[in-house]
Motif scaffolding. Structure first.
Motif, short mmCIF file in Angstrom:
data_model
loop_
_atom_site.label_atom_id
_atom_site.label_comp_id
_atom_site.label_asym_id
_atom_site.label_seq_id
_atom_site.Cartn_x
_atom_site.Cartn_y
_atom_site.Cartn_z
N ARG A 74 0.84 -1.35 -0.04
CA ARG A 74 -0.02 0.12 0.22
C ARG A 74 0.89 1.17 -0.03
NH1 ARG A 74 -5.07 -1.21 1.10
NH2 ARG A 74 -5.73 1.16 1.57
N VAL A 75 0.66 2.20 -0.78
CA VAL A 75 1.41 3.26 -0.87
C VAL A 75 0.65 4.67 -1.12
CG1 VAL A 75 3.22 2.26 -2.39
CG2 VAL A 75 1.42 3.51 -3.49
N GLY A 89 8.14 6.45 4.78
CA GLY A 89 7.24 6.07 5.62
C GLY A 89 5.89 5.62 5.17
N SER A 90 5.64 6.12 3.88
CA SER A 90 4.17 5.54 3.46
C SER A 90 4.51 4.48 2.54
CB SER A 90 3.66 6.84 2.78
OG SER A 90 3.67 7.98 3.39
N LEU A 91 5.55 3.75 2.61
CA LEU A 91 5.46 2.51 1.92
C LEU A 91 5.32 1.12 2.87
CD1 LEU A 91 6.31 0.89 -0.55
CD2 LEU A 91 8.68 0.83 0.15
N LYS A 92 3.91 0.67 2.81
CA LYS A 92 3.36 -0.22 3.76
C LYS A 92 3.14 -1.60 3.23
CE LYS A 92 1.94 3.76 6.61
NZ LYS A 92 0.89 4.41 7.15
N ALA A 135 4.81 0.19 8.05
CA ALA A 135 5.75 0.72 7.06
C ALA A 135 6.86 -0.68 6.87
CB ALA A 135 6.63 2.04 7.84
N LEU A 136 6.99 -0.73 5.76
CA LEU A 136 8.12 -1.95 5.27
C LEU A 136 9.56 -1.72 6.09
CD1 LEU A 136 7.46 -2.81 1.41
CD2 LEU A 136 6.27 -3.57 3.53
N TYR A 137 9.70 -0.50 6.00
CA TYR A 137 10.98 0.02 6.78
C TYR A 137 10.97 0.44 8.08
CZ TYR A 137 13.15 -1.38 2.33
OH TYR A 137 13.51 -2.01 1.04
N ALA A 138 11.18 -0.09 9.07
CA ALA A 138 11.19 0.26 10.39
C ALA A 138 12.39 1.49 10.60
CB ALA A 138 11.55 -0.79 11.37
#
Length: 880
Positions: free
Chosen positions: A751-752, A823-826, A834-837
């Motif tokens: 989700r983006v 932060g909006s790449l989930k 978010a994919l990246y913490a």
């Protein structure tokens, strides 16, 4: 060329024949005695024109010194002469007023015979012509208008003069036209549009930036670079090899600083901010204002009398006050000045109703620029300096300015600049001395004006204060120091402190952007830093900074016009101010003039959540927030201070700070970018760096580096190539890691919150709302790039198949490429994550990438640090 030629006539002697016979005869009678003199004659002509010279004194002497004169005569109208001279050798000399003697000539004079001696003579410098211009009334003729000129030529020999007129205005393309015939000439001034264009000056290498009309309502600032100044030259020729020239410079317009307080007698130019449908109206002391063209974008009206002039156009209005110059200097001795006690005792003192700017101002170079010069020091050297070094010098306006008062009182600048001249001026011409030097009124407009006592809730709204660069540019323009044009010349990418569009976009409304993206915001920001009260502006602070008054980083942002405590009147010097850290989480000390640069040129994203005083570092070992960044922000794009100081990089362990070895350069940033700037111009014949260009192009690196590393030895190309390669490698590694992470997401769906850089639109109005769902199993991502988007670390995604995205303005786009902030790449959980913490390596890698990339020096600012940051980041696992 001088030349003399002498022709000798044939000397004929009668020799008797002697006959010898056998007898003797009687003696004959005695003959007539032989003549004891002969004649010298000839003609004298001009060496250039070859015409006859009448009135030449011709002298024959027995000696070369001319003391034993034996004959004199004078040439007639045909240049001819004849005189009798004793037989033997004589010296012939010629002389005539305003001519150079060709020197003496030794000739022989025969008994009863003639000697021809002719000569040509060259006109002496004293015989050359002179020319001057007749007085021209005014100096505010109007753009596109024509002014008549009259030349007065004279020649001591009475020669007929020929006149040649020319336009010697500097710059390319040349402005205006000059025409003339005989003693009459004229100047046609350039239009306003032509006067405002950028030009170059091949003669001295100076830039003439011109002025870009702003799309907002206000007074149109006019500086010497843009006032349509035209220099007319007339040359007279006497036909004998002697010429004389005179020049006069006249202006289409008077100087206007942009302050709403103007001298009377001035044409005030306005700017509606739009090209079409203009309809100006207004009222003044005499009733309705008369505009030269009420339907124009930039009309003018004449502020003929003291008082208020209120103008209206398209729903906008402003009041402009006109008054007379006053002056505040009432005495002085040596190289000092004494200011009017009426100002300092009544209002401008520590307990008065107005700030005490007089005391610090007296320590500036402005306060004594005229005083020091007239005494023989550095400063005013003659009347050519008066326009900037005095108050109200304007021949076109009778408003009690220096020009008018000096003329009325008979003051003439002394030919010998020696100590004591200022004391004499104060004593003998106190009314003129009152208006000398660079005073309050040069920047704030006339004191004898209704605006003087006006008050405003903020200096940003004052009638007598303006933060625009043209206030300083009225003197620091192309005609003197060329600083304004350097500042106003932006790079091909539009970068530069003069970028008004950037100030419009970010200098108002944002409490964090305003502190560095506008002159007024920086003024507030540096005051807060000095007071150690914080580094973030409040909504109340910037309430009076509006699109109508915002200025970019102008002169008064960096320089304090009232205070000379620091070199060059810089607001910040040596250390970043106060006791608090900068918003990047660190301070610098010992940076000289470069400390001012670092105050804004830092990553600025180290504020602890909810605090305007506490900071954290983007470094290993940081205690705040568990050592993690508080968000997905990229470093601010002006990261030069961090890189130079070796701060705010992850994966560097305990090696930080790693201050650049270039810190050994005096004044750090300023040392290279200003003092040693390779681009130069000639100021009064002296090569001078174009320091206010600031930027240094790659092509000039060899010249720059040679200042320290030896001529033709170092150009930095190897360092820059290595850093560029490292950035490219890191971008590739980030892209590959991102591609694997996205296409391998659990559940196969991401989700983006999509972003379109072309339209600056998002797919949702909130960064927390990732409202576009993509099945990457069916439609895999084929490429991932790294970008900075609105201050955030951002991926640029390329899908296999285009999708349709609806943007916040309701429009749709079918595309397979778009941006997404990290932060909006989930993922696609019920509550997407978010994919990246923030605790992972990818966010840190993104931060490091943009730290080095946004420094923009390709490693030159701190080579060791930049290379180590890239190497250490490339060694990390970026899967998390």
């Amino acid at each position: 060329m001088k030349r003399m030629f002498v022709l000798f006539s044939a000397l004929v002697f009668a020799v008797p024949f002697l006959f010898y016979g056998c007898g003797s005869g009687s003696d004959g009678s005695a003959g007539a005695p032989a003549p004891t003199s002969g004649t010298v004659s000839g003609t004298v002509t001009d060496a250039v024109k070859a015409d006859a010279l009448a009135g030449v004194s011709v002298k024959a002497s027995l000696d070369s010194g001319g003391t034993n004169v034996v004959a004199t005569t004078t040439t007639d109208a045909a240049g001819a002469y004849t005189m009798s001279a004793p037989i033997g050798g004589v010296y012939i000399t010629f002389s005539k007023a305003f001519y150079t003697s060709p020197g003496g000539m030794f000739v022989g004079v025969g008994s009863g015979l003639g000697t021809l001696v002719s000569a040509s003579m060259s006109e002496a410098a004293s015989g050359g012509p002179s020319v001057s211009f007749a007085a021209v009334a005014g100096d505010d003729f109007g753009y596109g208008q024509t002014a008549a000129l009259a030349a007065n030529g004279a020649d001591p020999n009475g020669d007929t003069l020929t006149y040649t007129w020319s336009n010697t205005t500097g710059g390319t393309p040349k402005l205006g036209t000059v025409t003339g015939a005989g003693t009459s000439g004229s100047i046609t001034f350039p239009t306003l549009t032509d006067s405002m264009i950028a030009r170059v000056s091949p003669s001295d290498g100076a830039d003439i930036s011109g002025y870009r009309l702003e799309d907002r309502f206000g007074i149109l600032p006019i500086i010497p670079d843009t006032r349509g100044a035209i220099t007319a030259k007339v040359t007279v020729d006497d036909g004998r090899g002697r010429t004389a020239s005179a020049s006069i410079t006249l202006n289409a317009a008077s100087v206007l600083t942009g302050v709403r307080n103007v001298p009377i007698g001035t044409k005030v130019y306005l700017n509606s901010g739009h090209d079409t449908a203009n309809a100006w109206t207004g009222t003044g002391p005499g009733g309705a204002i008369v505009f030269d063209n009420a339907a124009a974008r930039t009309p003018w009206f004449l502020a003929a009398a003291p008082g208020n002039y209120t103008v209206f156009e398209g729903g906008n209005s402003m009041t402009i006050t006109a008054g007379n110059w006053e002056g505040v200097i009432t005495g002085g001795s040596g190289d000092t000045v004494v200011t009017d006690p009426t100002c300092t005792q009544v209002c401008h003192n520590p307990t008065g109703t107005a700030p005490d700017y007089f005391a610090p101002w007296k320590g500036t170079g402005h306060a004594t620029q005229f005083t020091r010069g007239i005494n023989g020091g550095e400063g005013t050297s003659g009347s050519g300096c008066f326009a900037c070094h005095t108050v109200g010098y304007d021949p076109g306006s009778p408003n009690n300015g220096f020009y008018n008062v000096a003329l009325a009182k008979g003051f003439v600048f002394p030919s010998n600049r020696v100590a004591g001249n200022w004391d004499n001026m104060v004593r003998d011409f106190p009314e003129v001395a009152k208006l000398a030097n660079i005073q309050c009124e040069n920047c704030h407009g006339p004191q004898n004006s209704g605006a003087h006592a006006s008050s405003a809730p903020s200096p940003f709204l004052s009638d007598r204060i303006a933060f625009n660069a043209e206030v300083c540019g009225t003197c620091h323009g192309r005609t003197t120091h060329n600083i304004y044009s350097q500042w106003n010349t932006r790079s091909a990418t539009g970068r530069g402190h003069s970028n008004k569009l950037l100030a419009d976009d970010e200098g108002t409304g944002s409490t964090s952007c305003a502190r560095c993206h506008g002159a007024q915001g920086f003024f507030l920001y540096q005051n807060k830093l000095k007071a150690s009260s914080g580094f973030t502006l409040t909504a109340g602070d910037i309430a009076n900074i509006t699109p109508a008054n915002i200025q970019p980083q102008t002169c008064t942002a960096c320089h304090d016009p009232h205070n000379a405590t620091n070199p060059n009147q810089l607001r910040i010097y040596n250390n970043t101010p106060g006791t608090l850290n900068l918003p990047a989480g660190f301070r610098v000390t010992g940076f000289g003039k470069g400390a001012l640069c670092v105050t804004c040129h830092n990553t600025r994203n180290g504020a602890q959540t909810g605090s305007s005083t506490a900071t954290y570092l983007h470094e290993d070992g940081e205690a705040y927030n568990g050592g993690n960044p508080t968000g997905y922000s990229a470093p601010h794009t002006a990261s030069q201070g961090d890189v130079f100081a070796g701060r705010n990089a992850y994966f560097m362990g305990a090696t930080l700070p790693m201050v650049s070895r270039h810190a050994a350069i005096e004044d750090t940033c300023v040392g290279c970018h200003m003092k040693n700037q390779p681009k130069i111009f000639y100021s009064h014949g002296t090569p001078t760096p174009k320091g206010h260009l600031f930027r240094i192009v790659d092509a000039d690196m060899l010249i720059l580096c040679s200042n320290c590393h030896g001529a033709d030895q170092v150009n930095g190309e190897g360092i820059q190539a290595s850093i560029e390669a490292g950035l490219a490698n890191l971008a590739a590694k980030i892209g590959a890691a991102g591609l694997a992470k996205i296409n391998g997401v659990a559940g196969g769906i991401i989700r983006v919150r999509a972003f379109d850089s072309a339209t600056d639109l998002y797919s949702s109005s909130s960064s927390s709302n990732s409202n576009v769902s993509i099945d990457v199993t069916a439609n895999p991502v084929t490429a991932v790039g790294i970008e900075e988007g609105h201050g955030q670390i951002e991926f640029h995604l390329t899908l296999t198949t285009p999708i349709t995205i609806t943007w916040t303005d309701g429009s749709t786009t079918t595309t397979n490429q778009f941006g997404v902030q990290l932060g909006s790449l989930k993922d696609n959980q019920a509550t997407p994550v978010a994919l990246y913490a923030l605790s992972g390596n990818m966010v840190r890698a993104g931060w490091n990438y943009f730290l080095i990339e946004a420094d923009d020096s390709k490693g030159i600012h701190n080579p060791t640090f930049a290379q180590q940051v890239l190497n250490n980041t490339l060694a990390k696992d970026l899967s998390n």
